[in-house]
Write a protein that holds these residues in place. Structure first.
Motif, PDB file in Angstrom:
ATOM      1  N   GLN A 248      34.886  36.883  11.334  1.00  0.00           N
ATOM      2  CA  GLN A 248      36.062  37.226  10.554  1.00  0.00           C
ATOM      3  C   GLN A 248      37.179  36.197  10.739  1.00  0.00           C
ATOM      4  O   GLN A 248      37.319  35.588  11.798  1.00  0.00           O
ATOM      5  CB  GLN A 248      36.576  38.608  10.968  1.00  0.00           C
ATOM      6  N   TYR A 249      37.958  36.013   9.681  1.00  0.00           N
ATOM      7  CA  TYR A 249      39.142  35.155   9.747  1.00  0.00           C
ATOM      8  C   TYR A 249      40.352  35.975  10.194  1.00  0.00           C
ATOM      9  O   TYR A 249      40.519  37.132   9.814  1.00  0.00           O
ATOM     10  CB  TYR A 249      39.461  34.548   8.382  1.00  0.00           C
ATOM     11  N   GLU A 250      41.210  35.357  10.986  1.00  0.00           N
ATOM     12  CA  GLU A 250      42.531  35.885  11.280  1.00  0.00           C
ATOM     13  C   GLU A 250      43.534  34.812  10.848  1.00  0.00           C
ATOM     14  O   GLU A 250      43.700  33.793  11.523  1.00  0.00           O
ATOM     15  CB  GLU A 250      42.703  36.180  12.772  1.00  0.00           C
ATOM     16  N   PHE A 251      44.154  35.019   9.700  1.00  0.00           N
ATOM     17  CA  PHE A 251      45.076  34.032   9.157  1.00  0.00           C
ATOM     18  C   PHE A 251      46.441  34.184   9.827  1.00  0.00           C
ATOM     19  O   PHE A 251      47.117  35.202   9.653  1.00  0.00           O
ATOM     20  CB  PHE A 251      45.193  34.183   7.639  1.00  0.00           C
TER      21      PHE A 251
ATOM     22  N   LEU B   2      11.925  36.309  14.603  1.00  0.00           N
ATOM     23  CA  LEU B   2      12.787  36.198  15.779  1.00  0.00           C
ATOM     24  C   LEU B   2      14.148  35.614  15.422  1.00  0.00           C
ATOM     25  O   LEU B   2      15.187  36.077  15.906  1.00  0.00           O
ATOM     26  CB  LEU B   2      12.097  35.332  16.838  1.00  0.00           C
ATOM     27  N   ARG B   3      14.158  34.585  14.571  1.00  0.00           N
ATOM     28  CA  ARG B   3      15.437  33.981  14.180  1.00  0.00           C
ATOM     29  C   ARG B   3      16.286  34.940  13.341  1.00  0.00           C
ATOM     30  O   ARG B   3      17.505  35.009  13.516  1.00  0.00           O
ATOM     31  CB  ARG B   3      15.184  32.681  13.399  1.00  0.00           C
ATOM     32  N   SER B   4      15.666  35.656  12.433  1.00  0.00           N
ATOM     33  CA  SER B   4      16.414  36.626  11.623  1.00  0.00           C
ATOM     34  C   SER B   4      17.012  37.717  12.497  1.00  0.00           C
ATOM     35  O   SER B   4      18.165  38.121  12.306  1.00  0.00           O
ATOM     36  CB  SER B   4      15.501  37.238  10.562  1.00  0.00           C
ATOM     37  N   SER B   5      16.240  38.187  13.458  1.00  0.00           N
ATOM     38  CA  SER B   5      16.743  39.208  14.372  1.00  0.00           C
ATOM     39  C   SER B   5      17.918  38.679  15.189  1.00  0.00           C
ATOM     40  O   SER B   5      18.909  39.380  15.411  1.00  0.00           O
ATOM     41  CB  SER B   5      15.622  39.667  15.314  1.00  0.00           C
ATOM     42  N   TYR B   6      17.801  37.412  15.594  1.00  0.00           N
ATOM     43  CA  TYR B   6      18.885  36.792  16.369  1.00  0.00           C
ATOM     44  C   TYR B   6      20.168  36.706  15.539  1.00  0.00           C
ATOM     45  O   TYR B   6      21.256  37.015  16.031  1.00  0.00           O
ATOM     46  CB  TYR B   6      18.443  35.402  16.819  1.00  0.00           C
ATOM     47  N   ASP B   7      20.046  36.290  14.277  1.00  0.00           N
ATOM     48  CA  ASP B   7      21.223  36.163  13.420  1.00  0.00           C
ATOM     49  C   ASP B   7      21.919  37.505  13.202  1.00  0.00           C
ATOM     50  O   ASP B   7      23.143  37.605  13.266  1.00  0.00           O
ATOM     51  CB  ASP B   7      20.829  35.552  12.067  1.00  0.00           C
ATOM     52  N   VAL B   8      21.117  38.527  12.961  1.00  0.00           N
ATOM     53  CA  VAL B   8      21.692  39.853  12.730  1.00  0.00           C
ATOM     54  C   VAL B   8      22.353  40.374  14.004  1.00  0.00           C
ATOM     55  O   VAL B   8      23.480  40.896  13.978  1.00  0.00           O
ATOM     56  CB  VAL B   8      20.601  40.835  12.247  1.00  0.00           C
ATOM     57  N   LEU B   9      21.655  40.231  15.124  1.00  0.00           N
ATOM     58  CA  LEU B   9      22.174  40.740  16.393  1.00  0.00           C
ATOM     59  C   LEU B   9      23.465  40.028  16.801  1.00  0.00           C
ATOM     60  O   LEU B   9      24.453  40.668  17.170  1.00  0.00           O
ATOM     61  CB  LEU B   9      21.119  40.580  17.482  1.00  0.00           C
ATOM     62  N   THR B  10      23.459  38.700  16.750  1.00  0.00           N
ATOM     63  CA  THR B  10      24.654  37.955  17.167  1.00  0.00           C
ATOM     64  C   THR B  10      25.827  38.211  16.226  1.00  0.00           C
ATOM     65  O   THR B  10      26.988  38.257  16.660  1.00  0.00           O
ATOM     66  CB  THR B  10      24.366  36.448  17.232  1.00  0.00           C
ATOM     67  N   ARG B  11      25.557  38.399  14.925  1.00  0.00           N
ATOM     68  CA  ARG B  11      26.631  38.709  13.993  1.00  0.00           C
ATOM     69  C   ARG B  11      27.292  40.035  14.358  1.00  0.00           C
ATOM     70  O   ARG B  11      28.526  40.144  14.394  1.00  0.00           O
ATOM     71  CB  ARG B  11      26.085  38.776  12.569  1.00  0.00           C
ATOM     72  N   ASP B  12      26.471  41.033  14.673  1.00  0.00           N
ATOM     73  CA  ASP B  12      27.019  42.339  15.046  1.00  0.00           C
ATOM     74  C   ASP B  12      27.774  42.268  16.365  1.00  0.00           C
ATOM     75  O   ASP B  12      28.828  42.899  16.528  1.00  0.00           O
ATOM     76  CB  ASP B  12      25.890  43.373  15.142  1.00  0.00           C
ATOM     77  N   VAL B  13      27.230  41.512  17.318  1.00  0.00           N
ATOM     78  CA  VAL B  13      27.894  41.380  18.615  1.00  0.00           C
ATOM     79  C   VAL B  13      29.250  40.702  18.455  1.00  0.00           C
ATOM     80  O   VAL B  13      30.252  41.118  19.062  1.00  0.00           O
ATOM     81  CB  VAL B  13      27.004  40.592  19.600  1.00  0.00           C
TER      82      VAL B  13
END
Length: 493
Positions: A197-200, A152-163
């Motif tokens: 992502q960074y925005e410098f 569940l935690r791995s799925s959450y990390d992947v999903l939130t990263r994509d979102v």
């Protein structure tokens, strides 16, 4: 150097400003963090329930009970769920499993925390006399729960990263440094960190060399940059900056609710307030913001007003006796308004019982060669301008009592850096002026740390320590130590 009061523009003690937590940027980050923590807690409890239920099914299969009685299984699980949910969340919290994405522990910590939960549960059950029908359920539940929570935690990390990527969420960062160090930092940071992502926006480069990044200005431009641009992070290399410049940079950023992350090789003074942030690219340290001073400031101001009122009411007989002694022994007023420099480098009249003859100010120039205090202070132990009654008042600091009136008027606080006379203020260097960011005090670290026996450099360091580490509890500690220092007459004359 001007000694007259500054123009009538609002000046506030920096601690009375809006707390760091209430800045718009920080509020958004806090809301995001609360949602993240709530989601993780929900997933962990869902994984706990599912893992424990699967373990109970495995136990039924092992015992040959098929088909399992779902209602009985659920009843068995719910007997322990209230206890397990609380313990699991607490252990996971202590284990760092609800920290920010870049600092959050991984599957190894999940397994270790679940082992700890299992041990606590067994100890509680045995201690309360609970009869376990089998101990094989515990290791089974440990494995199944770890798998469920891990998935569940791995799925959450992947999903939130994509979102986050699809939503265009960016870390708006400004780099601070010079030349090669700045270019190296930009290269090692890469384009993102832990899925964001960074925005410098550019670089603060005092020497004007920022490589491919646009130069936003020098260190003096930082307040304007933070005010006009939506900056989330300042990422700093400490090469080429003095400790004082770095400290001022950190204070400005935290005043605007901007995080400060600094590359390794930072000065020891800053590292005392640092927390290591793991992740891809360059290792960074995040400098923690100061205490939520806005709320503590309200408590401090209320405390000042209440205590000052009590001192005036309860001490009125003493005040009358002192006034009579002053009036009967020397001509002149009872009170003396000593011109001092206070908050915002503005002059104000600090109230005191008069301890000198009326012509004391005119006689000071002739006594400069007899000054016994370190530059730029002026003190003489056997000052000929002090009256007989004034000498007694000074010995026990009773001449300072009327300053509670300044406290009530908002010109002073019970605790803070001592306000200097105009003559002493004019001899200060520019970097000393930081002491005027806060209200001056009736007492402070000077008074409880040796007072005039200390060198001026030591006194300035004490002022800076007080400003950097201020809390309401530090004020209470200083007040508690002031009376013994006065009774012992350390450094008072």
């Amino acid at each position: 150097m001007p000694t007259e009061p500054r123009p009538a523009t609002p000046v506030e003690d920096i601690r009375s400003a809006r707390p760091y937590l209430l800045s718009p940027t920080t509020l958004v980050a806090v809301a995001r963090r609360l949602i993240s923590v709530a989601a993780l807690v929900t997933l962990d409890l869902a994984g706990l329930v599912l893992g424990l239920f699967v373990a109970l099914i495995f136990r039924e299969l092992y015992l040959g009970e098929w088909p399992p009685l779902w209602g009985i299984l659920w009843s068995t699980e719910t007997d322990w769920l209230p206890f397990l949910t609380v313990i699991t969340v607490l252990v996971f919290w202590v284990g760092g499993l609800y920290r920010r994405r870049e600092a959050r522990a991984g599957l190894g910590q999940v397994v270790f925390s679940l082992i700890l939960v299992a041990a606590i549960t067994l100890a509680f059950g045995l201690g309360t006399g609970y009869h376990f029908t089998t101990y094989g359920l515990t290791p089974t539940a440990l494995v199944t729960t770890a798998v469920c929570i891990g998935v569940l935690r791995s799925s959450y990390d992947v999903l939130t990263r994509d979102v986050l990527q699809l939503a265009g969420v960016r870390r708006r960062a400004v780099l601070v440094g010079e030349g090669e160090q700045l270019a190296e930092l930009r290269r090692t940071l890469g384009s993102g960190r832990n899925g964001i992502q960074y925005e410098f926006l550019g670089a603060v480069a005092p020497g004007g060399d920022a490589g491919t990044l646009p130069v936003l200005g020098g260190l003096e431009a930082v307040p304007l940059i933070l005010r006009e641009q939506d900056v989330h992070e300042l990422i700093v290399t400490d090469g080429g900056f003095s400790e004082r410049e770095l400290l001022e940079l950190v204070e400005e950023a935290h005043r605007f609710g901007v995080k400060v992350k600094i590359a390794p090789r930072t000065t020891e003074l800053l590292l005392q307030r640092a927390e290591y942030i793991p992740g891809e690219g360059a290792p960074l340290f995040e400098l923690r913001p100061p205490a939520l001073a806005g709320w503590e400031w309200a408590l401090k101001r209320s405390f000042d007003v209440v205590v000052s009122t009590l001192v005036i009411v309860a001490g009125s007989p003493l005040w009358c006796a002192i006034a009579a002694a002053i009036k009967l022994t020397s001509p002149g007023p009872v009170f003396y308004r000593d011109q001092r420099i206070g908050l915002g480098e503005r002059a104000f009249g600090m109230m005191k019982f008069r301890t000198m003859y009326a012509d004391a100010a005119e006689r000071q120039a002739a006594l400069e060669t007899s000054n016994e205090a370190s530059w730029p202070l002026f003190k003489i132990k056997d000052d000929p301008r002090v009256t007989t009654v004034g000498r007694v008042l000074r010995r026990f600091s009773l001449d300072e009592l009327p300053q509670v009136l300044n406290v009530l008027w908002g010109e002073m606080s019970l605790v803070g850096p001592r306000p200097l006379p105009i003559r002493d203020y004019e001899q200060l260097q520019k970097w000393h002026r930081k002491r005027y960011l806060v209200l001056p005090g009736m007492t402070g670290l000077w008074q409880v740390s040796g007072r005039i026996d200390l060198s001026f450099d030591d006194l300035v360091r004490l002022d800076f320590y007080y400003i950097e580490n201020w809390s309401i509890w530090l004020d209470i500690t200083i007040l508690a130590k002031t009376l013994p220092a006065v009774v012992a007459r350390r450094g008072a004359y």
